[in-house]
Design an enzyme around this catalytic site. Structure first.
Site, PDB file in Angstrom:
ATOM      1  CD  GLU A   1      -2.813   1.111   2.437  1.00  0.00           C
ATOM      2  OE1 GLU A   1      -3.867   0.499   2.209  1.00  0.00           O
ATOM      3  OE2 GLU A   1      -2.530   1.631   3.529  1.00  0.00           O
TER       4      GLU A   1
ATOM      5  CG  PHE B   1       0.177   6.087   2.870  1.00  0.00           C
ATOM      6  CD1 PHE B   1      -1.086   6.213   3.412  1.00  0.00           C
ATOM      7  CD2 PHE B   1       0.932   4.965   3.211  1.00  0.00           C
ATOM      8  CE1 PHE B   1      -1.591   5.254   4.272  1.00  0.00           C
ATOM      9  CE2 PHE B   1       0.438   4.004   4.078  1.00  0.00           C
ATOM     10  CZ  PHE B   1      -0.818   4.151   4.598  1.00  0.00           C
ATOM     11  N   PRO B   2       0.359   8.704  -1.051  1.00  0.00           N
ATOM     12  CG  PRO B   2      -1.356   9.582  -2.354  1.00  0.00           C
ATOM     13  CD  PRO B   2      -1.101   8.739  -1.135  1.00  0.00           C
TER      14      PRO B   2
ATOM     15  CE  LYS C   1       2.076  14.081   5.165  1.00  0.00           C
ATOM     16  NZ  LYS C   1       0.731  14.382   5.393  1.00  0.00           N
TER      17      LYS C   1
ATOM     18  CB  THR D   1      -4.046   5.851   0.604  1.00  0.00           C
ATOM     19  OG1 THR D   1      -2.939   6.742   0.604  1.00  0.00           O
ATOM     20  CG2 THR D   1      -3.657   4.527   1.225  1.00  0.00           C
TER      21      THR D   1
ATOM     22  CG  HIS E   1      -7.441   3.364  -0.883  1.00  0.00           C
ATOM     23  ND1 HIS E   1      -7.181   3.434   0.466  1.00  0.00           N
ATOM     24  CD2 HIS E   1      -6.972   2.160  -1.287  1.00  0.00           C
ATOM     25  CE1 HIS E   1      -6.591   2.320   0.857  1.00  0.00           C
ATOM     26  NE2 HIS E   1      -6.444   1.538  -0.197  1.00  0.00           N
TER      27      HIS E   1
ATOM     28  N   GLY F   1     -14.342   7.490   4.319  1.00  0.00           N
ATOM     29  CA  GLY F   1     -13.191   8.355   4.576  1.00  0.00           C
ATOM     30  C   GLY F   1     -13.448   9.400   5.636  1.00  0.00           C
ATOM     31  CG  ASP F   2     -10.994   9.822   8.581  1.00  0.00           C
ATOM     32  OD1 ASP F   2     -12.017   9.272   9.041  1.00  0.00           O
ATOM     33  OD2 ASP F   2      -9.856   9.347   8.679  1.00  0.00           O
TER      34      ASP F   2
END
Length: 148
Positions: A31, A33-34, A36, A62, A91, A122-123
């Site tokens: 997995e 995560f992009p 930053k 994600t 995602h 999602g949040d």
């Protein structure tokens, strides 16, 4: 042999895992995560290529809260699928997402050959609560089934 690899790569992830289980094969995924920063993005792709050499069944990318990394997520997922050549699951979070934006994301996935999408509620973005614009994952699934 190449056609067989392409067919295996384009299977639904659930089918790939079912086949592995049936054959007693151990499987795993990665997995991502992009990142930053721009530097992080530049470092990501060589690392992804190296990690894929270990043979994951798929990789998933994600999607930041409220679509905060939407464009980058889409780019990473597209490159993972097309350039690196491993089945990719993207995602797609629904909080703070207008239906039109979801449609655009689904169209881009279709163009890239990304068939596996993990729709999540999602949040909300930091400091915000959910809004009446929030979609539920079931809405995304129905939209995808109707249009794609």
């Amino acid at each position: 042999r190449e056609r067989e690899r392409e067919r295996e790569r384009r299977m639904k992830i659930s089918e790939k895992l079912e086949e592995c289980t049936k054959n007693g094969q151990v499987y795993f995924s990665f997995e991502y995560f992009p990142p930053k920063t721009e530097e992080g993005v530049n470092n990501l792709f060589p690392r992804m290529k190296k990690m894929v050499s270990y043979g994951p069944q798929f990789c998933d990318i994600t999607w930041g809260a409220g679509g905060s990394t939407a464009d980058l997520t889409q780019d990473i997922a597209t490159r993972m699928q097309k350039e690196i050549g491993v089945e990719t699951m993207m995602h797609l979070t629904c909080t703070n997402m207008m239906p039109e934006k979801v449609t655009v994301a689904l169209e881009k996935c279709k163009e890239a050959g990304i068939d596996n999408i993990l729709a999540l509620r999602g949040d909300p973005p930091k400091g915000r609560s959910g809004t009446p614009r929030d979609l539920f994952p079931s809405c995304v699934v129905r939209r995808r089934q109707r249009r794609f």
